[in-house]
Design a protein around this motif. Structure first.
Motif, short mmCIF file in Angstrom:
data_model
loop_
_atom_site.label_atom_id
_atom_site.label_comp_id
_atom_site.label_asym_id
_atom_site.label_seq_id
_atom_site.Cartn_x
_atom_site.Cartn_y
_atom_site.Cartn_z
N ALA A 1 -20.75 -25.57 136.72
CA ALA A 1 -19.51 -26.32 136.92
C ALA A 1 -18.28 -25.44 136.69
CB ALA A 1 -19.47 -27.54 136.01
N ILE A 2 -18.39 -24.52 135.74
CA ILE A 2 -17.27 -23.59 135.49
C ILE A 2 -17.01 -22.77 136.75
CG2 ILE A 2 -16.48 -21.59 134.17
CD1 ILE A 2 -18.22 -22.65 131.83
N VAL A 3 -18.06 -22.19 137.29
CA VAL A 3 -17.93 -21.33 138.46
C VAL A 3 -17.47 -22.14 139.67
CG1 VAL A 3 -19.20 -19.83 140.06
CG2 VAL A 3 -19.62 -19.68 137.59
N LYS A 4 -18.05 -23.31 139.86
CA LYS A 4 -17.73 -24.14 141.02
C LYS A 4 -16.27 -24.59 141.02
CE LYS A 4 -19.03 -28.50 143.18
NZ LYS A 4 -19.84 -29.71 143.05
N ASN A 5 -15.71 -24.81 139.86
CA ASN A 5 -14.38 -25.40 139.77
C ASN A 5 -13.26 -24.40 139.48
OD1 ASN A 5 -14.81 -28.38 140.07
ND2 ASN A 5 -16.33 -27.90 138.52
#
Length: 172
Positions: A99-103
């Protein structure tokens, strides 16, 4: 065999039908979504700081190496505080790496082994990005949720102090 899980953690799918007293549910959930940005930033920041801690070298190595550990611990504590506020607002806090990378809209920290000056310069940029995001959230929460605003203001003051520590090392 690799298994991937594409879980969508948006408030609509992972929210309760409540929030903190004094806020409308939709407002509390909107604030939680805003705070999620800080949670991602803090989780990424503490990992980036630890990475720099391990890979800094050259003159002033020990001073920088030892300066980073207290920052890392405090940032990890901030992540916990933000996550708990998100959950109190009735939304699932998302702390998974994907989620960190995606957002995010920036690249990974690019340095491996590097001088104290190079790491501190790169970390200065990271802190600027995180602090600017915090200030946006302060502006958003201040109008409707002084409790979240207070948490964000306290974190920002310390993050700005940490950035000053790094900038002081960069002065010649």
């Amino acid at each position: 065999m690799t298994v991937t899980h594409n879980v969508d953690f948006r408030a609509g799918q992972n929210a309760k039908d409540y929030t903190v007293p004094g806020l409308e549910v939709s407002t509390g959930h909107k604030i939680a979504e805003q705070l999620q940005k800080q949670l991602h930033d803090l989780n990424e920041l503490h990992l980036t700081l630890k990475h720099a801690h391990w890979n800094v070298e050259g003159p002033n190595f020990i001073g920088v190496h030892e300066m980073l550990d207290p920052q890392i611990e405090l940032v990890r504590g901030y992540a916990d505080e933000i996550a708990e506020r998100i959950v109190a607002l009735g939304v699932a806090a998302v702390g998974v790496p994907g989620a960190i990378v995606k957002n995010r809209n920036h690249e990974d920290y690019a340095l491996g082994f590097a001088s104290t000056i190079d790491h501190l310069s790169a970390l200065d940029d990271v802190y600027t990005r995180v602090i600017e995001s915090y200030r946006e959230s302060i502006a958003m929460t201040g109008e409707v949720d002084p409790i979240s605003e207070d948490i964000l203001i306290g974190h920002t003051a310390e993050l700005e102090k940490f950035q000053w520590f790094m900038r002081a090392h960069l002065e010649r």
